[in-house]
Design a protein around this motif. Structure first.
Motif, PDB file in Angstrom:
ATOM      1  N   LEU A  78       0.700  -1.094  -0.070  1.00 44.67           N
ATOM      2  CA  LEU A  78       0.046   0.093   0.118  1.00 44.67           C
ATOM      3  C   LEU A  78       0.633   1.128  -0.112  1.00 44.67           C
ATOM      4  CD1 LEU A  78      -3.003  -0.448   2.321  1.00 44.67           C
ATOM      5  CD2 LEU A  78      -3.020  -0.466  -0.373  1.00 44.67           C
ATOM      6  N   GLU A  79       2.005   1.330   0.689  1.00 43.58           N
ATOM      7  CA  GLU A  79       2.821   2.281   0.953  1.00 43.58           C
ATOM      8  C   GLU A  79       3.502   2.764  -0.459  1.00 43.58           C
ATOM      9  OE1 GLU A  79       5.423   2.849   4.364  1.00 43.58           O
ATOM     10  OE2 GLU A  79       4.647   1.033   4.899  1.00 43.58           O
ATOM     11  N   TYR A  84      -0.950   7.066  -1.741  1.00 50.21           N
ATOM     12  CA  TYR A  84      -1.151   6.529  -0.163  1.00 50.21           C
ATOM     13  C   TYR A  84      -1.104   7.693   0.555  1.00 50.21           C
ATOM     14  CZ  TYR A  84       0.757   4.224   3.860  1.00 50.21           C
ATOM     15  OH  TYR A  84       0.917   3.574   5.182  1.00 50.21           O
TER      16      TYR A  84
END
Length: 465
Positions: A78-79, A84
């Motif tokens: 996700l980062e 994000y």
């Protein structure tokens, strides 16, 4: 769970190899024993520093070369996504697609983008791990002539009491009849199916897609952006029009986000400190210059960042490294030599690869790559008839290094049943000067000597010619 999370003495790279062997989906495993042996040889030659903890190792930020992220990378991945904003906020494309599935409104979805922009990783590491348990997922990568069979087998593996070997229609009948369940089909590399089928005629897969109602059965097609119009034309043949909210289009990263991703990858290899807000001036200059060197139209392909990190693993990141490589793009030459060394057929395959790439190089670096059929490339390499070694070599250049790509037919109704007629060209003009130098060099001429000292201590880098 990654093995090095349980036992800190297990090297992170070996941990990834084990996880790939144990992957649930056949498409995520090693295709052959030889491919597994090659991965183990690469690890033995350049073993990574032992992990002391999951956060210290950070290995989940960088999957094995040529492979997408998987569910074990769900937290870290996700980062890396553009947009994000923290672990408690899903990026907009992910939130939208997940909501459409949860609400039973997604019949057929499309994930599209250029090669190396993270389409498969988005599905495997971002979307699927976050779906509720009522979803049964059947995933496959397109294999011309075998897609329907592979998809049927994938459905069977995800459902108890179903025998492998049933037709796709029979598997769908079973899957959609389960109470309180939602069957989600994921077909990766769908451009390969589009290449080998007349999209205007009825097929078993077309009949399966027509059954997608969003309530009990949905499908997500993962396809290259240059095949998107062909895919939409195919869906339109049975009256289906994609809704804008059911399409996720991936692009390369803007330079600002690419620099942040690059810094995270550096921390994962223990060459940058954990507090990325306090990088040294030299670290920041190295990051900026490397990203700039990998940029095209102010955008950076995520795969190229990962390839750079793979190529220089175990090396200190400083300006001298870029000079030794001849610039950021020079890392691809290191990967090419290492790839063929790992195969055990270094000189033979390396020379053949040089012939293939030479055939695809333009006369001038500013010109686009010429196109060549697989047959033309094979014959230029000295193989009069289809050959398994040449097929495997082309797969390395296409699937793992992403240096060549299949060109879509000009007409939507055209198809190429014979893979020998598929048309290829180089994927990225950024690498044209580097590849031009590489084809004229000796196999294995450039190798980086990597330090085995702790990564954040001073290391010496040498260039062996």
């Amino acid at each position: 769970v990654q093995p090095h999370y349980v036992n800190a003495d297990v090297p992170a790279e070996l941990s990834r190899i084990c996880l790939r062997c144990l992957a649930k989906a056949p498409a995520d495993r090693y295709r052959t024993a030889a491919e597994l042996a090659a991965a183990l040889r690469r690890w033995q030659r350049n073993p990574t520093t032992k992990s002391t903890s999951p956060s210290a190792a950070g290995s989940s930020y960088l999957p094995e070369r040529g492979r997408p992220f998987g569910p074990e990378n769900a937290r870290e991945y996700l980062e890396l996504l553009q947009g994000y904003r923290g672990s408690d906020v899903l990026p907009e494309p992910l939130r939208r697609l997940k909501t459409r599935l949860d609400e039973g409104r997604l019949r057929i979805g499309l994930v599209t983008g250029a090669p190396g922009t993270g389409k498969s990783s988005f599905i495997r590491a971002a979307l699927l791990p976050r779906l509720s348990q009522r979803f049964l997922t059947a995933s496959c990568s397109t294999d011309p002539g075998e897609t329907e069979t592979q998809l049927a087998d994938a459905i069977a593996q995800g459902m108890p009491g179903v025998d492998i070997g049933q037709t796709l229609a029979e598997q769908l009948n079973r899957g959609t009849a389960l109470p309180d369940r939602h069957l989600l089909l994921v077909i990766d590399q769908f451009e390969r199916w589009l290449l080998t089928h007349d999209v205007s005629t009825g097929t078993e897969l077309r009949q399966a897609l027509q059954r997608c109602d969003g309530a009990n059965l949905s499908c997500i097609l993962v396809v290259r952006e240059d095949f998107r119009s062909r895919c939409e034309h195919f869906l339109g043949q049975f009256g289906f029009a994609l809704a804008d909210q059911d399409i996720v289009a991936f692009d390369s990263l803007d330079r600002s986000h690419a620099t942040r991703v690059f810094a995270l990858l550096g921390h994962s290899q223990q060459v940058l400190p954990p507090d990325l807000a306090n990088l040294s001036f030299n670290d920041q200059v190295f990051l900026d210059n490397t990203v700039l060197g990998l940029s095209r139209d102010k955008k950076v392909c995520p795969l190229r960042l990962a390839q750079f990190v793979q190529a220089v693993r175990g090396c200190t990141w400083h300006a001298a490294l870029l000079r030794m490589l001849g610039g950021s793009a020079g890392a691809i030459a290191v990967l090419l030599d290492e790839q063929f060394a790992a195969s055990g057929l270094e000189r033979q395959r390396s020379q053949t690869a040089r012939i293939v790439i030479q055939s695809l190089l333009p006369d001038d670096d500013a010109m686009p790559s010429p196109i060549r059929t697989c047959r033309q490339l094979r014959q230029a390499a000295g193989f009069a008839v289809p050959n398994q070694d040449f097929t495997e070599l082309l797969a390395i250049l296409h699937n793992e290094l992403r240096l060549v790509a299949v060109v879509p037919p000009a007409e939507h109704s055209s198809r190429c049943n014979d893979a020998d007629d598929w048309v290829y060209q180089l994927t990225d003009p950024l690498f044209t000067p580097v590849l031009r130098r590489w084809v004229s060099s000796e196999p294995g001429a450039i190798r980086l000597v990597r330090s085995e000292q702790p990564p954040l201590k001073a290391k010496q880098l040498e260039l062996v010619n």
